[in-house]
Design a protein around this motif. Structure first.
Motif, PDB file in Angstrom:
ATOM      1  N   ARG A  75      38.617  56.046  32.762  1.00 29.15           N
ATOM      2  CA  ARG A  75      38.577  54.618  32.475  1.00 29.15           C
ATOM      3  C   ARG A  75      39.584  53.791  33.257  1.00 29.15           C
ATOM      4  N   GLY A  76      40.809  54.228  33.288  1.00 32.20           N
ATOM      5  CA  GLY A  76      41.801  53.553  34.122  1.00 32.20           C
ATOM      6  C   GLY A  76      42.576  52.427  33.471  1.00 32.20           C
ATOM      7  N   SER A  77      42.658  52.425  32.129  1.00 35.81           N
ATOM      8  CA  SER A  77      43.423  51.327  31.512  1.00 35.81           C
ATOM      9  C   SER A  77      44.916  51.466  31.806  1.00 35.81           C
ATOM     10  N   ASN A  78      45.417  52.681  31.923  1.00 35.28           N
ATOM     11  CA  ASN A  78      46.831  52.843  32.285  1.00 35.28           C
ATOM     12  C   ASN A  78      47.082  52.402  33.724  1.00 35.28           C
ATOM     13  N   PHE A  79      46.126  52.699  34.607  1.00 36.21           N
ATOM     14  CA  PHE A  79      46.268  52.189  35.978  1.00 36.21           C
ATOM     15  C   PHE A  79      46.375  50.668  35.961  1.00 36.21           C
ATOM     16  N   LEU A 156      50.173  60.508  36.872  1.00 36.19           N
ATOM     17  CA  LEU A 156      48.892  60.974  36.345  1.00 36.19           C
ATOM     18  C   LEU A 156      48.561  60.121  35.123  1.00 36.19           C
ATOM     19  N   ALA A 157      47.357  59.574  35.121  1.00 32.26           N
ATOM     20  CA  ALA A 157      46.953  58.699  34.022  1.00 32.26           C
ATOM     21  C   ALA A 157      45.534  59.073  33.618  1.00 32.26           C
ATOM     22  N   GLY A 158      45.431  60.030  32.705  1.00 32.93           N
ATOM     23  CA  GLY A 158      44.112  60.510  32.327  1.00 32.93           C
ATOM     24  C   GLY A 158      43.485  61.327  33.438  1.00 32.93           C
ATOM     25  N   PHE A 159      44.307  62.079  34.145  1.00 29.59           N
ATOM     26  CA  PHE A 159      43.795  62.975  35.202  1.00 29.59           C
ATOM     27  C   PHE A 159      43.542  64.329  34.546  1.00 29.59           C
ATOM     28  N   ASN A 177      53.344  62.381  34.067  1.00 28.76           N
ATOM     29  CA  ASN A 177      52.078  62.271  33.338  1.00 28.76           C
ATOM     30  C   ASN A 177      52.340  61.499  32.047  1.00 28.76           C
ATOM     31  N   ILE A 178      51.295  60.868  31.529  1.00 29.94           N
ATOM     32  CA  ILE A 178      51.413  60.281  30.193  1.00 29.94           C
ATOM     33  C   ILE A 178      50.440  60.988  29.257  1.00 29.94           C
ATOM     34  N   HIS A 179      50.946  61.283  28.058  1.00 27.15           N
ATOM     35  CA  HIS A 179      50.143  62.021  27.083  1.00 27.15           C
ATOM     36  C   HIS A 179      50.223  61.285  25.748  1.00 27.15           C
ATOM     37  N   PRO A 180      49.065  61.108  25.085  1.00 27.94           N
ATOM     38  CA  PRO A 180      49.057  60.312  23.850  1.00 27.94           C
ATOM     39  C   PRO A 180      49.454  61.068  22.589  1.00 27.94           C
ATOM     40  N   SER A 181      50.620  61.691  22.632  1.00 28.81           N
ATOM     41  CA  SER A 181      51.231  62.241  21.412  1.00 28.81           C
ATOM     42  C   SER A 181      52.722  62.340  21.666  1.00 28.81           C
ATOM     43  N   ILE A 240      47.798  53.745  20.057  1.00 25.43           N
ATOM     44  CA  ILE A 240      48.656  54.522  20.976  1.00 25.43           C
ATOM     45  C   ILE A 240      48.516  53.982  22.404  1.00 25.43           C
ATOM     46  N   LEU A 241      47.283  53.649  22.772  1.00 24.50           N
ATOM     47  CA  LEU A 241      47.041  53.170  24.144  1.00 24.50           C
ATOM     48  C   LEU A 241      47.850  51.902  24.435  1.00 24.50           C
ATOM     49  N   GLU A 242      47.945  51.047  23.441  1.00 27.07           N
ATOM     50  CA  GLU A 242      48.735  49.823  23.618  1.00 27.07           C
ATOM     51  C   GLU A 242      50.197  50.180  23.930  1.00 27.07           C
ATOM     52  N   ALA A 243      50.696  51.186  23.218  1.00 27.55           N
ATOM     53  CA  ALA A 243      52.076  51.637  23.479  1.00 27.55           C
ATOM     54  C   ALA A 243      52.179  52.268  24.867  1.00 27.55           C
ATOM     55  N   GLU A 244      51.162  53.042  25.259  1.00 29.41           N
ATOM     56  CA  GLU A 244      51.167  53.679  26.586  1.00 29.41           C
ATOM     57  C   GLU A 244      51.287  52.634  27.684  1.00 29.41           C
ATOM     58  N   HIS A 245      50.533  51.541  27.508  1.00 33.64           N
ATOM     59  CA  HIS A 245      50.481  50.524  28.566  1.00 33.64           C
ATOM     60  C   HIS A 245      51.834  49.859  28.799  1.00 33.64           C
TER      61      HIS A 245
HETATM   62  C1  GRF Z   1      45.365  58.031  28.020  1.00 27.84           C
HETATM   63  O1  GRF Z   1      45.354  58.085  26.616  1.00 27.84           O
HETATM   64  C2  GRF Z   1      46.379  58.984  28.576  1.00 27.84           C
HETATM   65  O2  GRF Z   1      47.510  59.107  27.781  1.00 27.84           O
HETATM   66  C3  GRF Z   1      45.612  60.285  28.570  1.00 27.84           C
HETATM   67  O3  GRF Z   1      44.324  59.932  28.973  1.00 27.84           O
HETATM   68  C4  GRF Z   1      44.067  58.584  28.594  1.00 27.84           C
HETATM   69  C5  GRF Z   1      43.656  57.856  29.832  1.00 27.84           C
HETATM   70  O4  GRF Z   1      43.228  56.555  29.533  1.00 27.84           O
HETATM   71  N1  GRF Z   1      46.256  61.264  29.407  1.00 27.84           N
HETATM   72  P1  GRF Z   1      42.982  55.510  30.701  1.00 27.84           P
HETATM   73  O5  GRF Z   1      42.005  56.162  31.680  1.00 27.84           O
HETATM   74  O6  GRF Z   1      44.285  55.224  31.359  1.00 27.84           O
HETATM   75  O7  GRF Z   1      42.384  54.312  30.043  1.00 27.84           O
END
Ligand code: GRF
Length: 276
Positions: A75-79, A156-159, A177-181, A240-245
């Protein structure tokens, strides 16, 4: 800067660039990466906003800002969050590449919208002599693309693919890398579902250095996120995604503008003023 001597681990520095990877590859006890002295500001990547007495500096990072590649499969929301931070002038990096292992992944379109070059490295191109997929070969193909574009940092963002070999050695200390936990809880797939099923009251997200394992590298930054009564996988994922961003670009900024030492698994940042 020789803080590595005190902690006994390698020193990673924004000023080291490719040299940082080379020193890190030499392993613990290797020479400290040459860089500015403890009281000097980082050599690169400072926005005007970070300099005392100057105002904010909106706009994209200058050409000399360290080059960042984002690797993503979906999806690429972190990008997008990272690209927006660069555009605002909050993240002093330059987006040099988006690399995906999935042709047609939505992240490639997001990248094009931000004018970031893209490349797809297909797993099928990474077969060994026996015709089987080779993780090492895949890593080599990715490494070629990164080096071709002078990439200094990798996010790495959802790789959805494990990396290994020379790539990790060359980018040691500069690939995250980012991990949602909140690692080490709930590594691997569907961490939000794992968290809900386990019944935790708090979960979150983690930015960590990438090693050969799955979500196992030393931790750079974490953010806690509450689990609310009535949460579903979807509602928790969104929170969680909001926090990741917000967390990811801040962690990347620290990586690009500060030095850190590895003390065992502990990532110890050393501020530009020489304090941890
Ligand atoms: C995010 O939750 C990230 O932490 C995980 O994969 C998801 C990727 O989401 N590793 P997006 O593609 O960045 O929207």
């Amino acid at each position: 800067m020789t803080d590595g001597g005190r902690s006994g681990g390698p020193v990673f520095s924004s000023a080291g660039g490719a040299a940082a990877g080379a020193a890190a590859a030499a392993g613990p006890g290797s020479a400290a990466v040459p860089g500015p002295g403890p009281t000097a500001p980082p050599a690169q990547g400072l926005t005007a906003a970070q300099r005392p007495g100057s105002g904010p500096a909106p706009g994209p990072a200058p050409a000399e800002a360290p080059a960042l590649a984002v690797l993503a499969s979906g999806r690429g929301s972190n990008f997008v969050a990272i690209a927006e931070a660069v555009r605002r002038g909050d993240l002093p990096m330059r987006l040099a590449l988006v690399l995906s292992d999935v042709p047609g992944a939505p992240v490639l379109e997001r990248a094009a919208e931000f004018g970031v070059p893209t490349v797809v490295v297909e797993p099928a191109a990474a077969r060994d002599e026996t015709g089987r997929y080779s993780r090492r070969r895949y890593g080599d193909l990715v490494l070629e693309e990164l080096l071709r574009r002078g990439v200094e940092y990798v996010a790495l963002a959802g790789f959805m693919r494990l990396l290994g070999g020379e790539l990790l050695r060359r980018y040691a200390g500069r690939i995250v890398n980012i991990h949602p936990s909140l690692l080490p809880a709930f590594p691997g797939l569907e961490p939000q579902r794992q968290a809900l099923e386990y019944g935790v009251c708090v979960t979150g997200c983690t930015v960590h250095l990438v090693d050969e394992g799955m979500d196992t590298g030393p931790i750079i930054a974490q953010r806690a996120v509450p689990v609310e009564p009535g949460d579903t996988v979807e509602t928790l994922t969104a929170r969680i995604l909001e926090a990741e961003h917000d967390l990811y670009w801040r962690a990347l900024k620290r990586l690009a503008t500060e030095k850190f030492v590895l003390d065992g698994r502990r990532v110890k940042f050393v501020s530009p003023a020489g304090r941890e």
